[in-house]
Scaffold this motif. Structure first.
Motif, PDB file in Angstrom:
ATOM      1  N   GLY A 112       0.795  -1.219   0.000  1.00 11.86           N
ATOM      2  CA  GLY A 112       0.000   0.000   0.000  1.00 11.86           C
ATOM      3  C   GLY A 112       0.827   1.269   0.000  1.00 11.86           C
ATOM      4  N   VAL A 113       1.958   1.263  -0.697  1.00 11.18           N
ATOM      5  CA  VAL A 113       2.828   2.439  -0.763  1.00 11.18           C
ATOM      6  C   VAL A 113       2.082   3.595  -1.441  1.00 11.18           C
ATOM      7  N   ASP A 114       2.165   4.778  -0.847  1.00 12.17           N
ATOM      8  CA  ASP A 114       1.483   5.950  -1.404  1.00 12.17           C
ATOM      9  C   ASP A 114       2.370   6.591  -2.473  1.00 12.17           C
ATOM     10  N   ASP A 115       2.324   6.027  -3.672  1.00  9.53           N
ATOM     11  CA  ASP A 115       3.152   6.569  -4.745  1.00  9.53           C
ATOM     12  C   ASP A 115       2.559   7.836  -5.346  1.00  9.53           C
ATOM     13  N   VAL A 116       1.243   8.016  -5.280  1.00 12.22           N
ATOM     14  CA  VAL A 116       0.658   9.288  -5.714  1.00 12.22           C
ATOM     15  C   VAL A 116       1.202  10.419  -4.842  1.00 12.22           C
ATOM     16  N   GLY A 117       1.242  10.189  -3.540  1.00 15.10           N
ATOM     17  CA  GLY A 117       1.798  11.193  -2.635  1.00 15.10           C
ATOM     18  C   GLY A 117       3.276  11.432  -2.873  1.00 15.10           C
ATOM     19  N   PHE A 118       4.025  10.356  -3.128  1.00 14.77           N
ATOM     20  CA  PHE A 118       5.457  10.502  -3.372  1.00 14.77           C
ATOM     21  C   PHE A 118       5.730  11.326  -4.619  1.00 14.77           C
ATOM     22  N   VAL A 119       5.063  11.008  -5.726  1.00 17.74           N
ATOM     23  CA  VAL A 119       5.326  11.746  -6.958  1.00 17.74           C
ATOM     24  C   VAL A 119       4.906  13.211  -6.801  1.00 17.74           C
ATOM     25  N   GLY A 120       3.820  13.463  -6.099  1.00 21.05           N
ATOM     26  CA  GLY A 120       3.447  14.847  -5.816  1.00 21.05           C
ATOM     27  C   GLY A 120       4.511  15.560  -5.006  1.00 21.05           C
ATOM     28  N   ALA A 121       5.122  14.850  -4.042  1.00 19.41           N
ATOM     29  CA  ALA A 121       6.193  15.436  -3.245  1.00 19.41           C
ATOM     30  C   ALA A 121       7.432  15.713  -4.089  1.00 19.41           C
ATOM     31  N   VAL A 122       7.692  14.849  -5.079  1.00 19.84           N
ATOM     32  CA  VAL A 122       8.809  15.098  -5.997  1.00 19.84           C
ATOM     33  C   VAL A 122       8.589  16.408  -6.749  1.00 19.84           C
ATOM     34  N   VAL A 123       7.371  16.605  -7.254  1.00 19.18           N
ATOM     35  CA  VAL A 123       7.069  17.853  -7.976  1.00 19.18           C
ATOM     36  C   VAL A 123       7.278  19.048  -7.061  1.00 19.18           C
ATOM     37  N   ASP A 124       6.805  18.965  -5.817  1.00 21.82           N
ATOM     38  CA  ASP A 124       6.979  20.074  -4.874  1.00 21.82           C
ATOM     39  C   ASP A 124       8.459  20.321  -4.574  1.00 21.82           C
ATOM     40  N   ASP A 125       9.234  19.236  -4.462  1.00 23.66           N
ATOM     41  CA  ASP A 125      10.657  19.399  -4.151  1.00 23.66           C
ATOM     42  C   ASP A 125      11.399  20.036  -5.312  1.00 23.66           C
ATOM     43  N   VAL A 126      11.065  19.619  -6.538  1.00 25.15           N
ATOM     44  CA  VAL A 126      11.680  20.264  -7.706  1.00 25.15           C
ATOM     45  C   VAL A 126      11.316  21.744  -7.739  1.00 25.15           C
ATOM     46  N   ALA A 127      10.050  22.062  -7.453  1.00 26.77           N
ATOM     47  CA  ALA A 127       9.600  23.460  -7.485  1.00 26.77           C
ATOM     48  C   ALA A 127      10.253  24.298  -6.397  1.00 26.77           C
ATOM     49  N   ALA A 128      10.693  23.653  -5.308  1.00 21.83           N
ATOM     50  CA  ALA A 128      11.418  24.373  -4.265  1.00 21.83           C
ATOM     51  C   ALA A 128      12.864  24.644  -4.649  1.00 21.83           C
ATOM     52  N   ARG A 129      13.371  23.905  -5.624  1.00 23.68           N
ATOM     53  CA  ARG A 129      14.753  24.043  -6.050  1.00 23.68           C
ATOM     54  C   ARG A 129      14.918  24.974  -7.244  1.00 23.68           C
ATOM     55  N   LEU A 130      13.905  25.053  -8.095  1.00 25.81           N
ATOM     56  CA  LEU A 130      13.979  25.926  -9.265  1.00 25.81           C
ATOM     57  C   LEU A 130      12.562  26.309  -9.673  1.00 25.81           C
ATOM     58  N   PRO A 131      12.399  27.427 -10.374  1.00 33.55           N
ATOM     59  CA  PRO A 131      11.046  27.876 -10.746  1.00 33.55           C
ATOM     60  C   PRO A 131      10.409  26.936 -11.764  1.00 33.55           C
ATOM     61  N   VAL A 132       9.274  26.352 -11.397  1.00 30.35           N
ATOM     62  CA  VAL A 132       8.530  25.431 -12.246  1.00 30.35           C
ATOM     63  C   VAL A 132       7.225  26.084 -12.667  1.00 30.35           C
ATOM     64  N   ASP A 133       6.866  25.936 -13.928  1.00 23.47           N
ATOM     65  CA  ASP A 133       5.588  26.420 -14.434  1.00 23.47           C
ATOM     66  C   ASP A 133       4.521  25.403 -14.044  1.00 23.47           C
ATOM     67  N   ARG A 134       3.715  25.723 -13.038  1.00 22.32           N
ATOM     68  CA  ARG A 134       2.750  24.773 -12.503  1.00 22.32           C
ATOM     69  C   ARG A 134       1.638  24.440 -13.501  1.00 22.32           C
ATOM     70  N   ARG A 135       1.462  25.245 -14.529  1.00 19.38           N
ATOM     71  CA  ARG A 135       0.481  24.910 -15.564  1.00 19.38           C
ATOM     72  C   ARG A 135       1.063  23.937 -16.584  1.00 19.38           C
ATOM     73  N   ARG A 136       2.345  23.675 -16.483  1.00 20.35           N
ATOM     74  CA  ARG A 136       3.011  22.804 -17.448  1.00 20.35           C
ATOM     75  C   ARG A 136       3.808  21.717 -16.728  1.00 20.35           C
ATOM     76  N   VAL A 137       3.093  20.950 -15.899  1.00 23.48           N
ATOM     77  CA  VAL A 137       3.672  19.795 -15.212  1.00 23.48           C
ATOM     78  C   VAL A 137       3.009  18.557 -15.794  1.00 23.48           C
ATOM     79  N   PHE A 138       3.825  17.614 -16.277  1.00 21.63           N
ATOM     80  CA  PHE A 138       3.337  16.478 -17.047  1.00 21.63           C
ATOM     81  C   PHE A 138       3.941  15.180 -16.498  1.00 21.63           C
ATOM     82  N   ALA A 139       3.233  14.066 -16.719  1.00 26.56           N
ATOM     83  CA  ALA A 139       3.738  12.758 -16.293  1.00 26.56           C
ATOM     84  C   ALA A 139       3.716  11.799 -17.470  1.00 26.56           C
ATOM     85  N   ALA A 140       4.845  11.161 -17.715  1.00 23.13           N
ATOM     86  CA  ALA A 140       4.964  10.105 -18.722  1.00 23.13           C
ATOM     87  C   ALA A 140       5.369   8.829 -18.010  1.00 23.13           C
TER      88      ALA A 140
END
Length: 293
Positions: A112-140
């Motif tokens: 039951g690992v919360d991978d949705v939460g983890f990937v969301g935390a990755v996006v937040d961590d990247v955004a804390a390190r450099l300016p991210v365009d939140r309207r242009r965040v994509f997952a492949a």
């Protein structure tokens, strides 16, 4: 001498602290980062092109089952495309080389690992390190990673568009937020079958047919009827949807369980089709479909 060494140590600490402070850009090129999530230490790789303009689009690339962040970065060609197009790429690592996509696969699903939460935390961590365009965040994602991309669209509001390859939707998706979707699937895929029959391999993936998943997202996104283009071996079904979104399914005749246009993942794996460059195709779709608003 002791005082000199102490000053050197303090200088190194201050430099490292500054480099990791929120809002500070990470070094150009590849870097590795660790997050503590729900009692687990989770890792991701980040690729930042030289001179990328802020705020930058962000692509999160999710490896397949038995893959890894390092393998995904090496195999699928995202870094070279990021250099040309000016976006950053995050490559998270799944627990036990797999993702909990809501019914598959491996240890993450069992525990039951919360991978949705983890990937969301990755996006937040990247955004804390450099300016991210939140309207242009994509997952492949590839295979189990593609299933995870569907799970992100079903369970979060972070991503403007997703691009699953060789995947189906196995997560509960009762009330998803409208999300642009481009899916690529080989018609000869025996691991995640296009017709929804149980697949070969350890996971025995038993999700809905990919055409049904495509129709589901067309309903979610309030789309027009799709326009179908046949250029053998590729068939493209593309629908325009409300608020500038789109839903596209690209089927490749004769292609197996692989990322078209990539390097072979390992000996014995299905050889990648050359009929489609999946990475370029997904990025072109992403670039055309930022979040509404």
């Amino acid at each position: 001498m002791v005082a000199h060494v102490a000053r050197l140590i303090l200088a190194v600490v201050l430099v490292l602290a500054g480099a990791c402070a929120p809002g500070r850009a990470v070094a150009d090129g590849s870097s590795r980062h660790t997050l503590a999530i729900a009692g687990l230490e989770r890792d991701y790789r980040l690729y930042t092109p030289v001179g990328v303009q802020a705020p930058a689009p962000l692509v999160v690339m999710l490896h397949g089952g038995f893959g890894s962040a390092e393998q995904a970065e090496r195999t699928y060609g995202w870094n070279a495309l990021a250099d040309r197009e000016g976006f950053v790429v995050a490559y998270p690592d799944g627990v036990g080389r797999a993702w909990n996509a809501g019914g598959c696969c491996g240890r993450p699903a069992r525990d039951g690992v919360d991978d949705v939460g983890f990937v969301g935390a990755v996006v937040d961590d990247v955004a804390a390190r450099l300016p991210v365009d939140r309207r242009r965040v994509f997952a492949a994602g590839m295979s189990n990673g593609g299933m995870m991309a569907y799970a992100l669209a079903c369970g979060s509001d972070v991503f403007a568009a997703i691009g699953p390859v060789a995947a189906t939707q196995v997560s509960d998706c009762g009330s998803p937020r409208p999300t642009a979707v481009v899916a690529i699937h080989g018609e000869a895929d025996q691991s995640v079958r296009a017709d929804g029959a149980p697949g070969a391999g350890i996971a025995r993936v038993d999700g809905p047919p990919v055409a049904d998943v495509d129709a589901f997202w067309r309903r979610v996104d309030a789309c027009d009827a799709p326009v179908v283009d046949v250029a053998p071996p590729v068939t493209t079904s593309a629908a325009d949807c409300a608020e500038g979104r789109g839903v596209t399914l690209i089927s490749v005749a004769g292609a197996g369980h692989q990322w078209p246009g990539s390097q072979p993942v390992r000996e014995g794996a299905d050889p990648p089709s050359g009929a489609v460059d999946a990475t370029q195709t997904l990025w072109a779709f992403f670039a055309a479909h930022p979040a509404a608003g």
